[in-house]
Write an enzyme that holds these catalytic residues in place. Structure first.
Site, short mmCIF file in Angstrom:
data_model
loop_
_atom_site.label_atom_id
_atom_site.label_comp_id
_atom_site.label_asym_id
_atom_site.label_seq_id
_atom_site.Cartn_x
_atom_site.Cartn_y
_atom_site.Cartn_z
N LYS A 83 40.28 27.25 37.22
CA LYS A 83 40.38 26.05 36.38
C LYS A 83 40.28 26.41 34.90
O LYS A 83 41.05 25.92 34.08
CB LYS A 83 39.27 25.06 36.76
CG LYS A 83 39.32 24.61 38.21
CD LYS A 83 38.25 23.57 38.54
CE LYS A 83 36.82 24.08 38.41
NZ LYS A 83 36.48 25.19 39.35
N ARG A 119 33.26 15.55 39.66
CA ARG A 119 32.98 16.39 40.82
C ARG A 119 32.39 15.57 41.97
O ARG A 119 32.08 16.13 43.01
CB ARG A 119 31.98 17.49 40.43
CG ARG A 119 32.64 18.84 40.15
CD ARG A 119 31.55 19.78 39.64
NE ARG A 119 31.87 21.16 39.86
CZ ARG A 119 32.25 22.01 38.89
NH1 ARG A 119 32.41 21.59 37.67
NH2 ARG A 119 32.47 23.26 39.17
N ARG A 169 33.88 38.01 38.13
CA ARG A 169 34.07 37.30 36.84
C ARG A 169 33.12 37.83 35.77
O ARG A 169 31.93 38.02 36.02
CB ARG A 169 33.85 35.80 37.04
CG ARG A 169 33.84 35.03 35.72
CD ARG A 169 34.11 33.56 35.87
NE ARG A 169 33.10 32.85 36.62
CZ ARG A 169 33.20 31.56 36.94
NH1 ARG A 169 34.29 30.88 36.59
NH2 ARG A 169 32.25 30.96 37.62
N ARG A 178 27.81 35.58 34.62
CA ARG A 178 27.08 34.32 34.66
C ARG A 178 25.97 34.38 35.70
O ARG A 178 26.17 34.91 36.79
CB ARG A 178 28.05 33.17 34.99
CG ARG A 178 28.58 32.47 33.76
CD ARG A 178 29.68 31.52 34.06
NE ARG A 178 29.38 30.55 35.10
CZ ARG A 178 30.20 29.57 35.46
NH1 ARG A 178 31.36 29.44 34.83
NH2 ARG A 178 29.88 28.74 36.42
N ARG A 205 27.23 27.06 45.82
CA ARG A 205 28.22 26.26 45.06
C ARG A 205 29.42 25.90 45.92
O ARG A 205 29.97 24.81 45.81
CB ARG A 205 28.66 27.05 43.82
CG ARG A 205 27.59 27.05 42.75
CD ARG A 205 27.76 28.18 41.78
NE ARG A 205 28.94 28.06 40.97
CZ ARG A 205 29.56 29.11 40.43
NH1 ARG A 205 29.11 30.33 40.63
NH2 ARG A 205 30.61 28.92 39.68
P1 ADP Z 1 33.05 26.83 37.97
O1 ADP Z 1 33.88 27.19 36.77
O2 ADP Z 1 32.60 28.04 38.68
O3 ADP Z 1 33.72 25.81 38.82
P2 ADP Z 1 31.54 25.28 36.13
O4 ADP Z 1 31.41 26.17 34.95
O5 ADP Z 1 32.59 24.23 36.09
O6 ADP Z 1 31.72 26.18 37.42
O7 ADP Z 1 30.15 24.56 36.42
C1 ADP Z 1 28.95 25.29 36.44
C2 ADP Z 1 27.83 24.39 36.91
O8 ADP Z 1 27.68 23.27 36.03
C3 ADP Z 1 28.04 23.76 38.29
O9 ADP Z 1 27.67 24.63 39.34
C4 ADP Z 1 27.12 22.54 38.19
O10 ADP Z 1 25.77 22.91 38.32
C5 ADP Z 1 27.33 22.09 36.75
N1 ADP Z 1 28.45 21.12 36.63
C6 ADP Z 1 29.64 21.31 36.02
N2 ADP Z 1 30.40 20.21 36.09
C7 ADP Z 1 29.67 19.28 36.77
C8 ADP Z 1 29.90 17.94 37.19
N3 ADP Z 1 31.06 17.32 36.93
N4 ADP Z 1 28.92 17.32 37.90
C9 ADP Z 1 27.75 17.91 38.16
N5 ADP Z 1 27.46 19.18 37.80
C10 ADP Z 1 28.41 19.87 37.11
P1 ADP Z 2 36.97 28.41 37.51
O1 ADP Z 2 36.99 27.89 36.09
O2 ADP Z 2 37.76 27.55 38.45
O3 ADP Z 2 35.60 28.69 38.01
P2 ADP Z 2 38.00 30.91 36.32
O4 ADP Z 2 39.18 30.52 35.52
O5 ADP Z 2 36.73 31.19 35.59
O6 ADP Z 2 37.75 29.81 37.51
O7 ADP Z 2 38.42 32.18 37.23
C1 ADP Z 2 37.48 32.80 38.09
C2 ADP Z 2 37.71 34.33 38.04
O8 ADP Z 2 38.98 34.63 38.64
C3 ADP Z 2 37.75 34.90 36.62
O9 ADP Z 2 37.17 36.18 36.68
C4 ADP Z 2 39.25 35.00 36.31
O10 ADP Z 2 39.53 36.06 35.41
C5 ADP Z 2 39.85 35.27 37.68
N1 ADP Z 2 41.16 34.66 37.90
C6 ADP Z 2 41.60 33.45 37.45
N2 ADP Z 2 42.86 33.22 37.87
C7 ADP Z 2 43.22 34.29 38.63
C8 ADP Z 2 44.40 34.64 39.36
N3 ADP Z 2 45.45 33.83 39.42
N4 ADP Z 2 44.41 35.81 40.04
C9 ADP Z 2 43.32 36.64 40.01
N5 ADP Z 2 42.19 36.37 39.33
C10 ADP Z 2 42.13 35.21 38.64
#
Ligand code: ADP
Ligand code: ADP
Length: 233
Positions: free
Chosen positions: A30, A105, A144, A177, A188
């Site tokens: 994302k 979410r 990551r 992270r 998660r």
């Molecule tokens: P990821 O990129 O791995 O999906 P995020 O960076 O979006 O994770 O979110 C990290 C953490 O922040 C989540 O595990 C949760 O604890 C909190 N969080 C983020 N967005 C929301 C939301 N919309 N509602 C509740 N908690 C959230």
């Molecule tokens: P989210 O915001 O959904 O948690 P991220 O954009 O942070 O996801 O991506 C999670 C991990 O996967 C990061 O280390 C990123 O560099 C890697 N990644 C993202 N897109 C791809 C892809 N298409 N193929 C392989 N690795 C990816």
């Protein structure tokens, strides 16, 4: 097309805002895709996770409330995140639209967002869901690494920086992270399946869902997302 004008009331034609959601399991891409799509479409990419991490770093009262949940891989309470995101999505730079990454979410968050947009005379353009199997989620999150300065995201195997462990943009040492540890990744994922996956049906029932295959290289996923965003407008 995404740039099309839309009639809001009889006789009044306004440019349609591009109000997009980016959904999907943790690690689906994302953030990686939201940044690219925001640049391509000219609307701000707003990550709820990034906003929470900044609030925690700043030591704000809201950050103190959130830390307890994010560190354990739990969702922060709806009222906390709704307040934070509503304010951000109503900011001046989001008047023409936004890409909300990681929000909503839960179904109550989706209802709060719909009500907030309604009060502004706006409607969601589309909910883009990036699909990725659990096995790939674990691989992506475990590898990551993030720049603590600019927030740029890398992957040890798939998206490595040019110089080992250093950000390409500002040369700062990359960090892992706290919530990307194996136990918290599992938590998660479970939370995603229980609380966030119901949003797929929620937006499908409203004709807003666009599902996108998240496997393959980032540039291929970006093309799929761009096509889905355009078809949603
Ligand atoms: P990821 O990129 O791995 O999906 P995020 O960076 O979006 O994770 O979110 C990290 C953490 O922040 C989540 O595990 C949760 O604890 C909190 N969080 C983020 N967005 C929301 C939301 N919309 N509602 C509740 N908690 C959230
Ligand atoms: P989210 O915001 O959904 O948690 P991220 O954009 O942070 O996801 O991506 C999670 C991990 O996967 C990061 O280390 C990123 O560099 C890697 N990644 C993202 N897109 C791809 C892809 N298409 N193929 C392989 N690795 C990816």
């Amino acid at each position: 097309m995404v740039e099309e004008a839309r009639a809001r009331r009889p006789g009044q034609v306004v440019m349609a805002e591009l109000d997009l959601l980016l959904m999907g399991p943790p690690g689906a891409g994302k953030g990686t895709q939201g940044r690219l799509l925001g640049e391509a479409l000219g609307v701000p990419w707003v990550s709820s996770g990034d906003l929470l991490r900044h609030a925690i770093e700043d030591g704000s009262a809201l950050g103190d409330q959130a830390r307890h949940f994010t560190a354990r891989g739990e969702l922060v309470p709806d009222r906390v995140i709704v307040g934070l995101m509503s304010g951000r999505l109503e900011a001046r730079d989001a008047r023409g639209g936004f890409i909300a990454d990681g929000y909503p979410r839960t179904v109550p968050q989706a209802e709060a967002l719909a009500a907030a947009l309604d009060a502004l005379g706006r409607r969601l353009t589309a909910a883009l869901a990036i699909l990725l199997p659990d096995g790939e989620v674990v691989d992506r999150l475990a590898g990551r690494r993030t720049c603590p300065e600019c927030g740029r995201v890398y992957h040890l195997k798939h998206e490595p920086p040019a110089r080992a462990q250093l950000c390409d943009v500002d040369g700062v040492g990359l960090i892992q992270r706290e919530d990307d540890s194996p136990a918290t990744i599992r938590r998660r994922l479970a939370v995603y399946h229980q609380d966030s996956e119901p949003l797929i049906a929620h937006y499908s029932e409203r004709g807003l869902l666009r599902e996108v295959d998240g496997t393959g290289p980032p540039e291929v996923v970006a093309e799929r997302l761009h096509a889905a965003a355009a078809s949603g407008a």
